[in-house]
Scaffold this motif. Sequence first.
Motif, PDB file in Angstrom:
ATOM      1  N   ILE A 189      -9.724   5.087   3.448  1.00 52.45           N
ATOM      2  CA  ILE A 189      -9.894   4.280   4.662  1.00 52.45           C
ATOM      3  C   ILE A 189     -10.641   5.173   5.643  1.00 52.45           C
ATOM      4  CG2 ILE A 189      -8.773   2.885   6.417  1.00 52.45           C
ATOM      5  CD1 ILE A 189      -8.269   1.921   3.546  1.00 52.45           C
TER       6      ILE A 189
ATOM      7  N   PRO B 106     -12.497   0.228   4.058  1.00 50.73           N
ATOM      8  CA  PRO B 106     -11.977   0.683   2.763  1.00 50.73           C
ATOM      9  C   PRO B 106     -13.110   0.920   1.764  1.00 50.73           C
ATOM     10  CG  PRO B 106     -11.684  -1.685   2.976  1.00 50.73           C
ATOM     11  CD  PRO B 106     -12.335  -1.229   4.251  1.00 50.73           C
TER      12      PRO B 106
ATOM     13  N   PRO C 226       0.830  -1.206   0.000  1.00 54.10           N
ATOM     14  CA  PRO C 226       0.000   0.000   0.000  1.00 54.10           C
ATOM     15  C   PRO C 226       0.866   1.259   0.000  1.00 54.10           C
ATOM     16  CG  PRO C 226       0.036  -0.985   2.189  1.00 54.10           C
ATOM     17  CD  PRO C 226       0.743  -1.950   1.282  1.00 54.10           C
TER      18      PRO C 226
ATOM     19  N   VAL D 141      -2.914   0.720   6.326  1.00 54.08           N
ATOM     20  CA  VAL D 141      -3.450  -0.505   5.728  1.00 54.08           C
ATOM     21  C   VAL D 141      -2.839  -1.694   6.460  1.00 54.08           C
ATOM     22  CG1 VAL D 141      -3.741  -1.857   3.622  1.00 54.08           C
ATOM     23  CG2 VAL D 141      -3.748   0.639   3.511  1.00 54.08           C
TER      24      VAL D 141
ATOM     25  N   VAL E  41      -7.009  -5.012   7.114  1.00 57.83           N
ATOM     26  CA  VAL E  41      -7.613  -4.128   6.106  1.00 57.83           C
ATOM     27  C   VAL E  41      -7.255  -4.604   4.704  1.00 57.83           C
ATOM     28  CG1 VAL E  41      -7.602  -1.782   5.173  1.00 57.83           C
ATOM     29  CG2 VAL E  41      -7.721  -2.138   7.640  1.00 57.83           C
ATOM     30  N   MET E  42      -5.996  -5.023   4.505  1.00 55.13           N
ATOM     31  CA  MET E  42      -5.609  -5.525   3.189  1.00 55.13           C
ATOM     32  C   MET E  42      -6.405  -6.766   2.813  1.00 55.13           C
ATOM     33  SD  MET E  42      -3.845  -5.016   0.481  1.00 55.13           S
ATOM     34  CE  MET E  42      -2.300  -4.108   0.649  1.00 55.13           C
TER      35      MET E  42
END
Length: 429
Positions: free
Chosen positions: A275, A281, A210, A238, A242-243
């Motif tokens: 975000i 996201p 990211p 990130v 979250v990824m």
Amino acid sequence: MRVLIVGNGGREHALAWKLLQSPQVQQIICVPGNGGTATLERCRNLPLNVDDFEGIARFAFVNNVGLIVVGPEVPLALGITDYLQEKELKVFGPTRAGAQIESSKAWAKALMEAANIPTAKAAVFTTEAAAKAYVRSEGVPIVIKADGLAAGKGVTVADTVEAADTAIAACFEGQYGSAGDQVVIEECLTGQEVSILAVTDGLTIRPLLPVQDHKRIGDGDTGENTGGMGAYAPAPMVTEAVMGRIQTEILEPAIAALQNRNIDYRGVLYAGLMITPAGDPKVIEFNCRFGDPETQALMPLLDTPIDKLMVACANQTLESFPEIQWKSGTAACVVVASGGYPGSYLRKLEITGIEQAEKESVVFHAGTQLRNQKLITDGGRVLGVSAIGETFDQAFDLAYAAVNAIQFEGMYYRRDIGHRVRAVGSSPN
């Protein structure tokens, strides 16, 4: 293998620099390239326009080019991949149908809605009156976007109704050419923006690290939008969790939605995300190519041979490709621009100090030319100065020290790139 890169910006210089690190790559040809690619060993510039599909195809065929990498969005939107593939040439970059994900924001919105991809509420308009009426019904802040390609300058975050009206009028009055024939109006998302560049063969999609870009021209994220004034990676907001959500809620559904439309998408899918404060996201926009300056922050960290990664995408064998490897540490990139950018600016100004700057950094050229063995400016964003450090402070200290070694008349750069991740009180030299 010979590789031909289409484009003349910092992104293309960074890709050429990285590709030349592979023992499998014997030569790079850049069309048309810039002053930086002109000085790379085993790299040559070819003075063709990026939309000269016939000339590019002829050169690639005669010179046994093994892979063509398309950098900018415009030739992709015009169908360069379709043309080259018809000539049985191997291309890293989506077809014209796939490039619609960037060339038409309305088309991209429809695809996201069909795939239930999280994004901002939006509406599309073909008349100025209807667009202005919608702003009054929704209220501000609100985001006004020219539907088509506007070189990163067709987006306005309007805090007042008057600002929204001005942005809408600019679109319909032709400030962005045909890109403003339609206008997309979106709710204004809040949070932190981040760029996720992912490589795909149309079946499998894998994200790169990211990156966080800095779009505004002024310190403190103020002033007009630009193509990008600096970037850093990996962006710490990130997290792994979250990824994971980005992969399952955004990237994979996007590729599936493209497949459902019978679009064979091979290349980079770039998701510009917000975000939110809650950690969710949401997609701001999709792009169909590598980001600039995000690429200048990613390439110094990439450990996997990029030629092998690109060939796997072009050959549709990404599923069996090994995990992408990265160097440890962090990367920082500071863009050096011409005074006046993103408005009018001077060209043909001599640049000095590059050799000194590159002692502990790498300088990627964007708007430069090599004339009579002298580097001169030839664009708004002139250079991207990138450095790697164990920490963000170290990386940015190295990058800014290199920037301070460079000189040309009227040069401008933001002094706060990376302010979200640098230590409190830390500042460039």
